[in-house]
Design an enzyme around this catalytic site. Sequence first.
Site, PDB file in Angstrom:
ATOM      1  N   THR A  85     -24.064 -11.786  12.508  1.00 27.10           N
ATOM      2  CA  THR A  85     -24.290 -13.183  12.821  1.00 27.10           C
ATOM      3  C   THR A  85     -25.780 -13.536  12.657  1.00 27.10           C
ATOM      4  O   THR A  85     -26.652 -12.811  13.126  1.00 27.10           O
ATOM      5  CB  THR A  85     -23.839 -13.485  14.263  1.00 27.10           C
ATOM      6  OG1 THR A  85     -22.438 -13.220  14.371  1.00 27.10           O
ATOM      7  CG2 THR A  85     -24.118 -14.921  14.652  1.00 27.10           C
ATOM      8  N   PHE A 114     -26.788 -10.909  19.294  1.00 23.79           N
ATOM      9  CA  PHE A 114     -27.212 -11.636  18.086  1.00 23.79           C
ATOM     10  C   PHE A 114     -28.637 -11.285  17.678  1.00 23.79           C
ATOM     11  O   PHE A 114     -29.451 -12.161  17.347  1.00 23.79           O
ATOM     12  CB  PHE A 114     -27.106 -13.157  18.280  1.00 23.79           C
ATOM     13  CG  PHE A 114     -25.700 -13.715  18.277  1.00 23.79           C
ATOM     14  CD1 PHE A 114     -24.601 -12.937  17.971  1.00 23.79           C
ATOM     15  CD2 PHE A 114     -25.496 -15.046  18.591  1.00 23.79           C
ATOM     16  CE1 PHE A 114     -23.320 -13.468  17.975  1.00 23.79           C
ATOM     17  CE2 PHE A 114     -24.215 -15.596  18.589  1.00 23.79           C
ATOM     18  CZ  PHE A 114     -23.124 -14.809  18.288  1.00 23.79           C
ATOM     19  N   ASN A 139     -21.666 -15.412   8.634  1.00 25.34           N
ATOM     20  CA  ASN A 139     -21.288 -15.655  10.025  1.00 25.34           C
ATOM     21  C   ASN A 139     -22.482 -16.282  10.740  1.00 25.34           C
ATOM     22  O   ASN A 139     -23.562 -15.690  10.790  1.00 25.34           O
ATOM     23  CB  ASN A 139     -20.889 -14.320  10.662  1.00 25.34           C
ATOM     24  CG  ASN A 139     -20.364 -14.447  12.069  1.00 25.34           C
ATOM     25  OD1 ASN A 139     -21.069 -14.912  12.955  1.00 25.34           O
ATOM     26  ND2 ASN A 139     -19.144 -13.980  12.291  1.00 25.34           N
ATOM     27  N   ASN A 170     -19.105 -18.409  14.806  1.00 26.56           N
ATOM     28  CA  ASN A 170     -18.904 -17.367  15.816  1.00 26.56           C
ATOM     29  C   ASN A 170     -19.277 -17.906  17.195  1.00 26.56           C
ATOM     30  O   ASN A 170     -20.448 -18.025  17.526  1.00 26.56           O
ATOM     31  CB  ASN A 170     -19.748 -16.139  15.477  1.00 26.56           C
ATOM     32  CG  ASN A 170     -19.527 -14.991  16.454  1.00 26.56           C
ATOM     33  OD1 ASN A 170     -18.703 -15.073  17.356  1.00 26.56           O
ATOM     34  ND2 ASN A 170     -20.266 -13.912  16.267  1.00 26.56           N
ATOM     35  N   SER A 173     -18.697 -14.118  20.751  1.00 30.19           N
ATOM     36  CA  SER A 173     -19.399 -12.921  21.207  1.00 30.19           C
ATOM     37  C   SER A 173     -19.566 -12.971  22.722  1.00 30.19           C
ATOM     38  O   SER A 173     -19.940 -14.006  23.279  1.00 30.19           O
ATOM     39  CB  SER A 173     -20.783 -12.828  20.558  1.00 30.19           C
ATOM     40  OG  SER A 173     -21.552 -11.808  21.184  1.00 30.19           O
ATOM     41  N   ASN A 175     -21.844 -11.408  24.311  1.00 29.97           N
ATOM     42  CA  ASN A 175     -23.186 -10.919  24.626  1.00 29.97           C
ATOM     43  C   ASN A 175     -24.267 -11.993  24.649  1.00 29.97           C
ATOM     44  O   ASN A 175     -25.437 -11.698  24.845  1.00 29.97           O
ATOM     45  CB  ASN A 175     -23.569  -9.814  23.636  1.00 29.97           C
ATOM     46  CG  ASN A 175     -22.619  -8.639  23.714  1.00 29.97           C
ATOM     47  OD1 ASN A 175     -22.243  -8.217  24.809  1.00 29.97           O
ATOM     48  ND2 ASN A 175     -22.213  -8.123  22.574  1.00 29.97           N
ATOM     49  N   THR A 176     -23.885 -13.255  24.423  1.00 30.03           N
ATOM     50  CA  THR A 176     -24.785 -14.390  24.604  1.00 30.03           C
ATOM     51  C   THR A 176     -24.240 -15.219  25.754  1.00 30.03           C
ATOM     52  O   THR A 176     -23.141 -15.774  25.638  1.00 30.03           O
ATOM     53  CB  THR A 176     -24.875 -15.244  23.324  1.00 30.03           C
ATOM     54  OG1 THR A 176     -25.422 -14.456  22.264  1.00 30.03           O
ATOM     55  CG2 THR A 176     -25.744 -16.469  23.543  1.00 30.03           C
ATOM     56  N   LYS A 211     -14.144 -17.871  14.565  1.00 34.36           N
ATOM     57  CA  LYS A 211     -13.878 -16.538  15.109  1.00 34.36           C
ATOM     58  C   LYS A 211     -13.697 -16.633  16.617  1.00 34.36           C
ATOM     59  O   LYS A 211     -14.575 -17.132  17.327  1.00 34.36           O
ATOM     60  CB  LYS A 211     -15.022 -15.582  14.775  1.00 34.36           C
ATOM     61  CG  LYS A 211     -14.709 -14.124  15.140  1.00 34.36           C
ATOM     62  CD  LYS A 211     -15.674 -13.161  14.486  1.00 34.36           C
ATOM     63  CE  LYS A 211     -15.263 -11.711  14.729  1.00 34.36           C
ATOM     64  NZ  LYS A 211     -16.111 -10.753  13.994  1.00 34.36           N
ATOM     65  N   ASN A 240     -12.880 -11.154  18.011  1.00 35.99           N
ATOM     66  CA  ASN A 240     -14.155 -10.523  18.332  1.00 35.99           C
ATOM     67  C   ASN A 240     -13.908  -9.333  19.267  1.00 35.99           C
ATOM     68  O   ASN A 240     -12.764  -8.932  19.485  1.00 35.99           O
ATOM     69  CB  ASN A 240     -15.090 -11.553  18.983  1.00 35.99           C
ATOM     70  CG  ASN A 240     -16.538 -11.350  18.592  1.00 35.99           C
ATOM     71  OD1 ASN A 240     -17.044 -10.240  18.657  1.00 35.99           O
ATOM     72  ND2 ASN A 240     -17.209 -12.419  18.197  1.00 35.99           N
TER      73      ASN A 240
END
Length: 358
Positions: A85, A114, A139, A170, A173, A175-176, A211, A240
């Site tokens: 990404t 990211f 992405n 995207n 995720s 993780n953000t 996604k 994901n």
Amino acid sequence: MSVFDRIGQKLLFTFDPETAHGMSIAALRCGLPVGARPVRDERLKVSLCGLDFPNPLGMAAGYDKNAEVPDALLGLGFGFAEVGTVTPLPQAGNPKPRIFRLTEDDAVINRLGFNNGGHEAAEMRLAARKGRVGIVGVNIGANKDSADRVHDYELGVSRFAKYASYLTVNISSPNTPGLRNMQAREQLGELLARVISARGSASAQPPIFLKVAPDLVEAELEEIAAEVTEKQIDGVIVSNTTLSRSELRSPSGAGETGGLSGKPLFERSTIVLAKMRRLLGPERAVIGVGGVDSAETALEKIRAGADLVQLYTGMVYAGPALPGRILAGMAKFADREQLTSLRGLRDSRLSEWAAKPL
């Protein structure tokens, strides 16, 4: 796995996962590994969203975050490669260590966040390959500290539309912080409307895929499918990484935060894939990701409703010859079943997978 792959894996596994990843990117930049290119097979071709894929197997986003080696990945046999990404501004991501191998599960947990070099660096590399053959998707994501994350996606569309075979939005995720909230219907509707508008103003109009996460319930899937259909998004990538830690054997598995990928994700992601296919109908594109590590798992994604499949973690454990082995296995399956195309396999187990509970 070949002896060469076993030696390579043993060497890479002596390094921490992030260092090993960097070494693999460097090797591909230098033209390694060198192997026999998989034979092209007419029965594996897929025409989708105006693109002609030489085969249905792609490299998922997350491996080549900065668009450094898309052509080298295609050279390994992948029918397409997805870079990113990529976020507008460079960002370092979360503190290290942030990638963890779960070797007993053939899985990985990552909380990278990211990490990438930003739009400008990726654009320079993609501009340099413009005109080359091969399907390369981009992405796009949002910076962690962005004041307007939707605008970040608009910038990604505007910047990469002329280089990308397709674009992936995207928002899944884990993780953000707060990113997955954009999957909620009101936020998603605004995002998709503005992304489609940005594409309309760009110099090229590549397909746009969304996604999604595997950690969704039925009502959320229904709302996402409704917005995708209403806004005429070209397709959906399912899925994901997951926050679930059920039935892991690796002792450290439950202790690390981040998204889990690899073999344990196959079941859940394939159920979500089938439910999304049923909601979207037969015409819209669906790409299956999660736990693909063999010809059989790739074929099962297609049976569950996928037009195309992607992998990443599977190659961590099976080596760079994996795409070639999967394609050879697909060709043997077509021989055995006397198929002229894998297209007829799609949806053959849709009802079975879609009926399973989340």
